[in-house]
Design a protein around this motif. Sequence first.
Motif, PDB file in Angstrom:
ATOM      1  N   ASN A  94       6.552  15.828  10.898  1.00 47.63           N
ATOM      2  CA  ASN A  94       6.018  17.185  10.836  1.00 47.63           C
ATOM      3  C   ASN A  94       5.484  17.427   9.432  1.00 47.63           C
ATOM      4  O   ASN A  94       6.155  17.084   8.452  1.00 47.63           O
ATOM      5  N   PHE A  95       4.300  18.023   9.327  1.00 46.10           N
ATOM      6  CA  PHE A  95       3.658  18.209   8.029  1.00 46.10           C
ATOM      7  C   PHE A  95       3.673  19.662   7.560  1.00 46.10           C
ATOM      8  O   PHE A  95       2.961  20.003   6.617  1.00 46.10           O
ATOM      9  N   SER A  96       4.469  20.513   8.187  1.00 43.22           N
ATOM     10  CA  SER A  96       4.517  21.905   7.741  1.00 43.22           C
ATOM     11  C   SER A  96       5.552  22.078   6.640  1.00 43.22           C
ATOM     12  O   SER A  96       6.608  21.433   6.648  1.00 43.22           O
ATOM     13  N   LEU A  97       5.284  22.964   5.709  1.00 40.43           N
ATOM     14  CA  LEU A  97       6.205  23.249   4.618  1.00 40.43           C
ATOM     15  C   LEU A  97       7.475  23.891   5.158  1.00 40.43           C
ATOM     16  O   LEU A  97       8.577  23.628   4.682  1.00 40.43           O
ATOM     17  N   GLY A  98       7.333  24.727   6.185  1.00 40.74           N
ATOM     18  CA  GLY A  98       8.487  25.390   6.773  1.00 40.74           C
ATOM     19  C   GLY A  98       9.497  24.410   7.332  1.00 40.74           C
ATOM     20  O   GLY A  98      10.722  24.607   7.203  1.00 40.74           O
ATOM     21  N   VAL A  99       9.044  23.354   7.964  1.00 38.68           N
ATOM     22  CA  VAL A  99       9.960  22.363   8.529  1.00 38.68           C
ATOM     23  C   VAL A  99      10.656  21.582   7.415  1.00 38.68           C
ATOM     24  O   VAL A  99      11.826  21.204   7.545  1.00 38.68           O
ATOM     25  N   ALA A 100       9.946  21.332   6.311  1.00 39.02           N
ATOM     26  CA  ALA A 100      10.581  20.664   5.171  1.00 39.02           C
ATOM     27  C   ALA A 100      11.745  21.504   4.648  1.00 39.02           C
ATOM     28  O   ALA A 100      12.818  20.983   4.317  1.00 39.02           O
ATOM     29  N   ILE A 109       0.856  -1.195   0.000  1.00 38.51           N
ATOM     30  CA  ILE A 109       0.000   0.000   0.000  1.00 38.51           C
ATOM     31  C   ILE A 109       0.894   1.248   0.000  1.00 38.51           C
ATOM     32  O   ILE A 109       2.063   1.182   0.390  1.00 38.51           O
ATOM     33  N   PRO A 110       0.348   2.391  -0.442  1.00 41.39           N
ATOM     34  CA  PRO A 110       1.125   3.633  -0.337  1.00 41.39           C
ATOM     35  C   PRO A 110       1.133   4.116   1.109  1.00 41.39           C
ATOM     36  O   PRO A 110       0.080   4.174   1.759  1.00 41.39           O
ATOM     37  N   VAL A 111       2.300   4.441   1.640  1.00 43.01           N
ATOM     38  CA  VAL A 111       2.413   4.912   3.018  1.00 43.01           C
ATOM     39  C   VAL A 111       3.273   6.164   3.065  1.00 43.01           C
ATOM     40  O   VAL A 111       4.182   6.351   2.254  1.00 43.01           O
ATOM     41  N   LEU A 112       2.981   7.012   4.018  1.00 40.31           N
ATOM     42  CA  LEU A 112       3.782   8.199   4.260  1.00 40.31           C
ATOM     43  C   LEU A 112       3.809   8.443   5.755  1.00 40.31           C
ATOM     44  O   LEU A 112       2.761   8.593   6.376  1.00 40.31           O
ATOM     45  N   TRP A 113       4.997   8.431   6.320  1.00 42.75           N
ATOM     46  CA  TRP A 113       5.162   8.829   7.715  1.00 42.75           C
ATOM     47  C   TRP A 113       6.007  10.086   7.750  1.00 42.75           C
ATOM     48  O   TRP A 113       7.019  10.191   7.047  1.00 42.75           O
ATOM     49  N   GLY A 129       7.759  10.329   0.496  1.00 44.95           N
ATOM     50  CA  GLY A 129       8.318  11.383   1.327  1.00 44.95           C
ATOM     51  C   GLY A 129       7.432  12.605   1.300  1.00 44.95           C
ATOM     52  O   GLY A 129       6.712  12.858   0.330  1.00 44.95           O
ATOM     53  N   ILE A 130       7.498  13.387   2.366  1.00 42.80           N
ATOM     54  CA  ILE A 130       6.652  14.562   2.483  1.00 42.80           C
ATOM     55  C   ILE A 130       6.903  15.547   1.347  1.00 42.80           C
ATOM     56  O   ILE A 130       5.984  16.164   0.824  1.00 42.80           O
ATOM     57  N   ALA A 131       8.155  15.694   0.914  1.00 43.82           N
ATOM     58  CA  ALA A 131       8.472  16.672  -0.120  1.00 43.82           C
ATOM     59  C   ALA A 131       7.820  16.331  -1.453  1.00 43.82           C
ATOM     60  O   ALA A 131       7.583  17.205  -2.277  1.00 43.82           O
ATOM     61  N   GLU A 132       7.518  15.048  -1.674  1.00 45.74           N
ATOM     62  CA  GLU A 132       6.886  14.647  -2.932  1.00 45.74           C
ATOM     63  C   GLU A 132       5.438  15.125  -3.031  1.00 45.74           C
ATOM     64  O   GLU A 132       4.923  15.313  -4.131  1.00 45.74           O
ATOM     65  N   LEU A 133       4.799  15.283  -1.907  1.00 46.28           N
ATOM     66  CA  LEU A 133       3.368  15.565  -1.896  1.00 46.28           C
ATOM     67  C   LEU A 133       3.018  16.920  -1.272  1.00 46.28           C
ATOM     68  O   LEU A 133       1.887  17.358  -1.374  1.00 46.28           O
ATOM     69  N   LEU A 134       3.984  17.545  -0.644  1.00 46.36           N
ATOM     70  CA  LEU A 134       3.735  18.839  -0.016  1.00 46.36           C
ATOM     71  C   LEU A 134       4.846  19.760  -0.439  1.00 46.36           C
ATOM     72  O   LEU A 134       5.941  19.739   0.095  1.00 46.36           O
ATOM     73  N   ALA A 194      -3.696  20.711   8.245  1.00 43.51           N
ATOM     74  CA  ALA A 194      -3.941  21.053   6.839  1.00 43.51           C
ATOM     75  C   ALA A 194      -2.942  20.346   5.936  1.00 43.51           C
ATOM     76  O   ALA A 194      -3.283  19.866   4.850  1.00 43.51           O
ATOM     77  N   GLY A 195      -1.689  20.254   6.375  1.00 44.68           N
ATOM     78  CA  GLY A 195      -0.688  19.553   5.585  1.00 44.68           C
ATOM     79  C   GLY A 195      -0.998  18.077   5.461  1.00 44.68           C
ATOM     80  O   GLY A 195      -0.835  17.483   4.389  1.00 44.68           O
ATOM     81  N   ALA A 196      -1.464  17.459   6.557  1.00 44.19           N
ATOM     82  CA  ALA A 196      -1.813  16.038   6.517  1.00 44.19           C
ATOM     83  C   ALA A 196      -2.982  15.789   5.570  1.00 44.19           C
ATOM     84  O   ALA A 196      -2.983  14.801   4.815  1.00 44.19           O
ATOM     85  N   LEU A 197      -3.968  16.653   5.587  1.00 41.75           N
ATOM     86  CA  LEU A 197      -5.102  16.510   4.674  1.00 41.75           C
ATOM     87  C   LEU A 197      -4.651  16.692   3.224  1.00 41.75           C
ATOM     88  O   LEU A 197      -5.114  15.985   2.323  1.00 41.75           O
ATOM     89  N   HIS A 198      -3.758  17.634   3.018  1.00 43.88           N
ATOM     90  CA  HIS A 198      -3.241  17.886   1.669  1.00 43.88           C
ATOM     91  C   HIS A 198      -2.556  16.645   1.104  1.00 43.88           C
ATOM     92  O   HIS A 198      -2.827  16.223  -0.025  1.00 43.88           O
ATOM     93  N   VAL A 199      -1.660  16.035   1.884  1.00 42.16           N
ATOM     94  CA  VAL A 199      -0.936  14.875   1.361  1.00 42.16           C
ATOM     95  C   VAL A 199      -1.835  13.642   1.300  1.00 42.16           C
ATOM     96  O   VAL A 199      -1.665  12.788   0.421  1.00 42.16           O
ATOM     97  N   ALA A 200      -2.815  13.542   2.216  1.00 43.01           N
ATOM     98  CA  ALA A 200      -3.730  12.398   2.187  1.00 43.01           C
ATOM     99  C   ALA A 200      -4.519  12.381   0.882  1.00 43.01           C
ATOM    100  O   ALA A 200      -4.719  11.319   0.273  1.00 43.01           O
TER     101      ALA A 200
END
Length: 244
Positions: A118-124, A111-115, A231-236, A213-219
């Motif tokens: 932190n889901f903020s763009l600033g932290v990325a 399945i597709p998974v993402l852990w 990875g978070i950067a791929e989707l956010l 909001a970031g979690a909903l965006h990537v979901a």
Amino acid sequence: MSPPVRVLVHGASGRMGQAVLRLAASCDGLAVVAAVSGSAPRQRVIGGVPYFGAAELGGAPPFDVAIDFSLPAGFDALLALCERRGAALVSGTTGLSEAQNAALDAAAGRIPVLWASNFSLGVAVLQDLVARAAAMLPGWDCDIVESHHTRKLDAPSGTALTLGAAAQGQGASPRYASIRAGDIVGEHLVQFTTRGERIELVHRAGDRDIFAAGALHVAARLAGRAPRRYGIAELLGAGATTSA
């Protein structure tokens, strides 16, 4: 018109779970079909969303993606359910064991998974800056100080460990300090120090809605993708609807 992405919110009674539920109510293209909390709910339906206790997780209706902000004790059952249902998993639960991380890697074959810690763009962006600084400052001391509210259990925070891994990957040896005080949403300071000089990289979150909001965006973007670990950067990224 495409049908909405069906979302299960796991850890619904926590601060992050509550923020996800509140923001999801106004998200076009998403529909929360179940909310799961640790204990049996006093009210079965709230705002049109059916609620379940953790022991009732298997009775949740069909969903396309689960958003998980819970505790490590409840993670295994959710991951197993996502695998059985063929649903995607977005998790921000910190403090996972080595075995749980290994199970997440194994599940990514199905399945597709993402852990993410932190889901903020600033932290990325901060993570990228930390890696670049560590690479350019060999031999400098690296210290990470994270501050959160008094109810946060894990220390150092998952975000601090992620930032530390970015520094360590470039040869630094990060040290950690944790502060638990008041209602601090989340602050992370990465400090590089040598004789006569100091560089500080800081991210401060003033509202946990940015993480929800970031979690909903990537979901919304993870549901239906090919199985693997994302990875978070791929989707956010720069085109995201959220900001930090």
